[in-house]
Design a protein around this motif. Sequence first.
Motif, short mmCIF file in Angstrom:
data_model
loop_
_atom_site.label_atom_id
_atom_site.label_comp_id
_atom_site.label_asym_id
_atom_site.label_seq_id
_atom_site.Cartn_x
_atom_site.Cartn_y
_atom_site.Cartn_z
N LEU A 32 -0.47 5.48 9.24
CA LEU A 32 -1.81 4.96 9.48
C LEU A 32 -2.56 4.98 8.15
N ARG A 33 -2.91 3.79 7.67
CA ARG A 33 -3.57 3.64 6.38
C ARG A 33 -5.03 4.08 6.45
N ASP A 34 -5.55 4.49 5.29
CA ASP A 34 -6.96 4.85 5.20
C ASP A 34 -7.84 3.66 5.59
N ASP A 35 -9.03 3.94 6.04
CA ASP A 35 -10.00 2.90 6.39
C ASP A 35 -10.94 2.69 5.21
N LEU A 36 -10.40 2.09 4.15
CA LEU A 36 -11.15 1.83 2.92
C LEU A 36 -11.17 0.33 2.65
N PRO A 37 -12.34 -0.25 2.39
CA PRO A 37 -12.41 -1.69 2.17
C PRO A 37 -11.72 -2.15 0.87
N THR A 38 -11.36 -1.21 0.01
CA THR A 38 -10.74 -1.56 -1.27
C THR A 38 -9.22 -1.67 -1.21
N GLU A 59 14.10 1.71 -6.51
CA GLU A 59 13.42 2.80 -7.22
C GLU A 59 11.98 2.92 -6.74
N THR A 60 11.34 1.78 -6.51
CA THR A 60 9.96 1.79 -6.01
C THR A 60 9.87 2.50 -4.68
N VAL A 61 10.71 2.13 -3.74
CA VAL A 61 10.59 2.72 -2.40
C VAL A 61 10.93 4.21 -2.41
N VAL A 62 11.92 4.62 -3.18
CA VAL A 62 12.25 6.05 -3.28
C VAL A 62 11.08 6.82 -3.87
N ARG A 63 10.48 6.30 -4.95
CA ARG A 63 9.34 6.95 -5.59
C ARG A 63 8.15 7.04 -4.63
N GLU A 64 7.84 5.91 -3.96
CA GLU A 64 6.70 5.87 -3.05
C GLU A 64 6.88 6.82 -1.86
N LEU A 65 8.07 6.89 -1.30
CA LEU A 65 8.31 7.79 -0.17
C LEU A 65 8.11 9.25 -0.59
N ASP A 66 8.55 9.57 -1.80
CA ASP A 66 8.36 10.92 -2.30
C ASP A 66 6.89 11.19 -2.59
N GLU A 67 6.21 10.26 -3.27
CA GLU A 67 4.80 10.45 -3.62
C GLU A 67 3.90 10.52 -2.39
N GLU A 68 4.13 9.66 -1.42
CA GLU A 68 3.24 9.57 -0.26
C GLU A 68 3.50 10.64 0.78
N ALA A 69 4.77 11.06 0.93
CA ALA A 69 5.07 11.95 2.04
C ALA A 69 6.13 13.00 1.74
N THR A 105 4.98 17.64 9.72
CA THR A 105 5.10 18.65 8.67
C THR A 105 5.18 18.04 7.27
N LEU A 106 5.23 16.71 7.18
CA LEU A 106 5.32 16.06 5.87
C LEU A 106 3.99 16.17 5.13
N PRO A 107 4.03 16.39 3.82
CA PRO A 107 2.80 16.52 3.03
C PRO A 107 2.21 15.14 2.70
N LEU A 108 1.43 14.59 3.60
CA LEU A 108 0.88 13.24 3.45
C LEU A 108 -0.14 13.20 2.31
N ALA A 109 0.15 12.41 1.28
CA ALA A 109 -0.71 12.34 0.09
C ALA A 109 -1.74 11.21 0.17
N GLU A 110 -1.49 10.23 1.03
CA GLU A 110 -2.49 9.18 1.24
C GLU A 110 -2.35 8.67 2.66
N GLY A 111 -3.43 8.11 3.16
CA GLY A 111 -3.43 7.65 4.54
C GLY A 111 -3.91 8.75 5.47
N VAL A 112 -3.90 8.42 6.76
CA VAL A 112 -4.46 9.30 7.78
C VAL A 112 -3.39 10.14 8.46
N LYS A 113 -2.27 9.50 8.84
CA LYS A 113 -1.22 10.25 9.53
C LYS A 113 0.08 9.48 9.53
N LEU A 114 1.15 10.19 9.83
CA LEU A 114 2.47 9.63 10.05
C LEU A 114 2.87 9.93 11.48
N GLN A 115 3.53 8.96 12.13
CA GLN A 115 3.96 9.19 13.51
C GLN A 115 5.15 8.31 13.83
#
Length: 144
Positions: A32-38, A59-69, A105-115
């Motif tokens: 669930l993405r943040d509710d930001l107009p930007t 490489e992008t997807v591996v990096r993003e998965l690690d950074e975000e969650a 239990t994942l450390p969510l770095a951006e967004g609201v939640k994972l489900q």
Amino acid sequence: MHSDTTRTEGPATARGAVAIITNRRGELLLHLRDDLPTIAWPAHWSLLGGTDDGEHPAETVVRELDEEAGLAPRNLTELFEIRDEHGSGQLITFFAADWDGDETTLPLAEGVKLQFFAPEHLGILTIPPFIEDGIHRYLAARPA
């Protein structure tokens, strides 16, 4: 991998990558993405991923998965590309992977939640059209 897009000459296309992550029950992990107009697609359920930094889509997807969650999924497989026509305009590479853990239990770095969601429940969610198209394409192609 194959593409549904026609490439034209001109400036480099902005690119990104996302992962369709499933568990052993066949549920899909959504973000669930943040509710930001930007940002593109605020307050929508989407897939984890993001913009490339001049790297290969894998490489992008591996990096993003690690950074975000803090997520390191198994069996990462490149699937196809879809352009986000009504949002960022990026050409997005879709990947499939699996992960069997507790998403809360994942450390969510951006967004609201994972489900995790069962595929039959996706219709009640607000999902960006290109993500919905990619998920439906993935579900139609996977073995029964």
